[in-house]
Design a protein around this motif. Structure first.
Motif, PDB file in Angstrom:
ATOM      1  N   GLU A   2       0.791  -1.099  -0.284  1.00  0.00           N
ATOM      2  CA  GLU A   2       0.105   0.066   0.336  1.00  0.00           C
ATOM      3  C   GLU A   2       0.507   1.438   0.368  1.00  0.00           C
ATOM      4  O   GLU A   2       0.646   2.556  -0.096  1.00  0.00           O
ATOM      5  CB  GLU A   2      -0.779  -0.146   1.564  1.00  0.00           C
ATOM      6  CG  GLU A   2      -2.097  -1.156   0.820  1.00  0.00           C
ATOM      7  CD  GLU A   2      -3.310  -1.479   1.884  1.00  0.00           C
ATOM      8  OE1 GLU A   2      -4.073  -0.022   1.955  1.00  0.00           O
ATOM      9  OE2 GLU A   2      -3.149  -2.112   2.900  1.00  0.00           O
ATOM     10  N   ASP A   3       2.459   0.943   0.615  1.00  0.00           N
ATOM     11  CA  ASP A   3       3.076   2.140  -0.069  1.00  0.00           C
ATOM     12  C   ASP A   3       4.445   1.655   0.031  1.00  0.00           C
ATOM     13  O   ASP A   3       5.256   1.475   0.585  1.00  0.00           O
ATOM     14  CB  ASP A   3       3.182   2.759   1.532  1.00  0.00           C
ATOM     15  CG  ASP A   3       3.623   4.104   1.710  1.00  0.00           C
ATOM     16  OD1 ASP A   3       3.904   4.421   0.051  1.00  0.00           O
ATOM     17  OD2 ASP A   3       4.418   4.469   3.522  1.00  0.00           O
ATOM     18  N   ASP A  10      -6.760   2.009  -4.600  1.00  0.00           N
ATOM     19  CA  ASP A  10      -5.840   2.417  -4.522  1.00  0.00           C
ATOM     20  C   ASP A  10      -4.020   1.738  -4.681  1.00  0.00           C
ATOM     21  O   ASP A  10      -3.181   2.378  -4.929  1.00  0.00           O
ATOM     22  CB  ASP A  10      -6.048   3.378  -2.868  1.00  0.00           C
ATOM     23  CG  ASP A  10      -7.017   3.891  -2.621  1.00  0.00           C
ATOM     24  OD1 ASP A  10      -7.091   5.404  -3.695  1.00  0.00           O
ATOM     25  OD2 ASP A  10      -7.234   4.533  -1.478  1.00  0.00           O
ATOM     26  N   GLU A  26      -1.019   2.526  -6.641  1.00  0.00           N
ATOM     27  CA  GLU A  26       0.095   3.264  -5.934  1.00  0.00           C
ATOM     28  C   GLU A  26       1.040   1.716  -6.938  1.00  0.00           C
ATOM     29  O   GLU A  26       2.977   2.410  -7.106  1.00  0.00           O
ATOM     30  CB  GLU A  26       0.783   2.746  -4.748  1.00  0.00           C
ATOM     31  CG  GLU A  26       1.771   1.432  -3.933  1.00  0.00           C
ATOM     32  CD  GLU A  26       2.911   3.410  -4.052  1.00  0.00           C
ATOM     33  OE1 GLU A  26       3.019   3.724  -3.471  1.00  0.00           O
ATOM     34  OE2 GLU A  26       2.159   4.715  -4.641  1.00  0.00           O
ATOM     35  N   ARG A  64       1.911   4.268 -10.146  1.00  0.00           N
ATOM     36  CA  ARG A  64       2.680   5.615  -9.909  1.00  0.00           C
ATOM     37  C   ARG A  64       4.595   4.481  -9.909  1.00  0.00           C
ATOM     38  O   ARG A  64       5.163   5.299 -10.450  1.00  0.00           O
ATOM     39  CB  ARG A  64       2.504   5.827  -8.563  1.00  0.00           C
ATOM     40  CG  ARG A  64       3.280   6.972  -8.211  1.00  0.00           C
ATOM     41  CD  ARG A  64       3.424   7.222  -6.773  1.00  0.00           C
ATOM     42  NE  ARG A  64       3.822   6.145  -6.090  1.00  0.00           N
ATOM     43  CZ  ARG A  64       5.326   5.143  -5.957  1.00  0.00           C
ATOM     44  NH1 ARG A  64       6.135   6.417  -5.794  1.00  0.00           N
ATOM     45  NH2 ARG A  64       5.905   5.025  -5.357  1.00  0.00           N
TER      46      ARG A  64
END
Length: 202
Positions: free
Chosen positions: A95-96, A123, A127, A130
């Motif tokens: 998630e990050d 989301d 990610e 990205r």
């Protein structure tokens, strides 16, 4: 179901999980071929997100892939580092991702997104996009079903997905499907789907 609950659930059964699933010989040959077909031979780093015991990261590295295994369970990372000492493994969360924009050539999420509630999946896919370099490849393994629905996973609540619904979400996130593999239930094994998608240009 939040991330910490999932982490704790897997941490509590890490040794059993490693014994049951901690070898690439326990992965279906068609799945290994699919993973290799889409992630081997790519220049640049590949992330195995939710790598668990590190067996598929090790398999990718045996194919010459610059693969790093990432998992949020310390016991899995410790085992992976011991079992595959030539590999790279680190704690982290899908998630990050702690990487620069457009810096990753490929991502493998092998049954590691199944515990994400549907409202959080978009989301996570954003990610992934990205982080992904132009034309980078995502390989996603999930449990297959006619619709998005929870089921009784042995570790913690999980979701099965309609492949068409998942592909639609991938498209919205900026990915284009290039191949899918669906396999019906086999004995105790649930229906299964694997999707390969590339990061669309732009």
């Amino acid at each position: 179901m939040n991330t910490e609950q999932v982490r704790q659930a897997y941490a509590s059964v890490a040794e059993i999980y490693i014994e049951l699933f901690g070898s690439s010989q326990q992965v279906h040959a068609e799945d290994l071929a699919f993973i290799g077909r889409h992630l081997a031979g790519r220049p640049g780093p590949v992330l195995d997100l939710g790598c668990g015991p590190g067996h598929i990261t090790g398999y990718l590295r045996s194919l010459g892939v610059d693969a790093t295994g990432i998992d949020m369970v310390p016991g899995f990372i410790t085992h992976a580092q011991a079992a595959h000492p030539s590999g790279r493994y680190q704690l982290g969360s899908m998630e990050d991702l702690a990487v620069a924009d457009h810096s990753i050539a490929g991502i493998l999420a092998w049954y590691s997104s199944i515990h994400l509630p549907p409202q959080r999946l978009d989301d996570v896919l954003a990610e992934f996009r990205r982080a992904m370099a132009p034309a980078g490849t995502l390989v996603l393994g999930v449990f297959d079903g006619d619709e998005v629905a929870t089921f009784d996973h042995k570790v913690v609540t999980a979701y099965r997905w309609s492949v068409d619904e998942l592909v639609e979400r991938l498209m919205r996130a900026g990915f284009t499907e290039v191949e899918r593999l669906q396999r019906p239930s086999e004995g105790a094994r649930r229906p299964h789907a694997v999707i390969a998608a590339i990061a669309a240009e732009g």
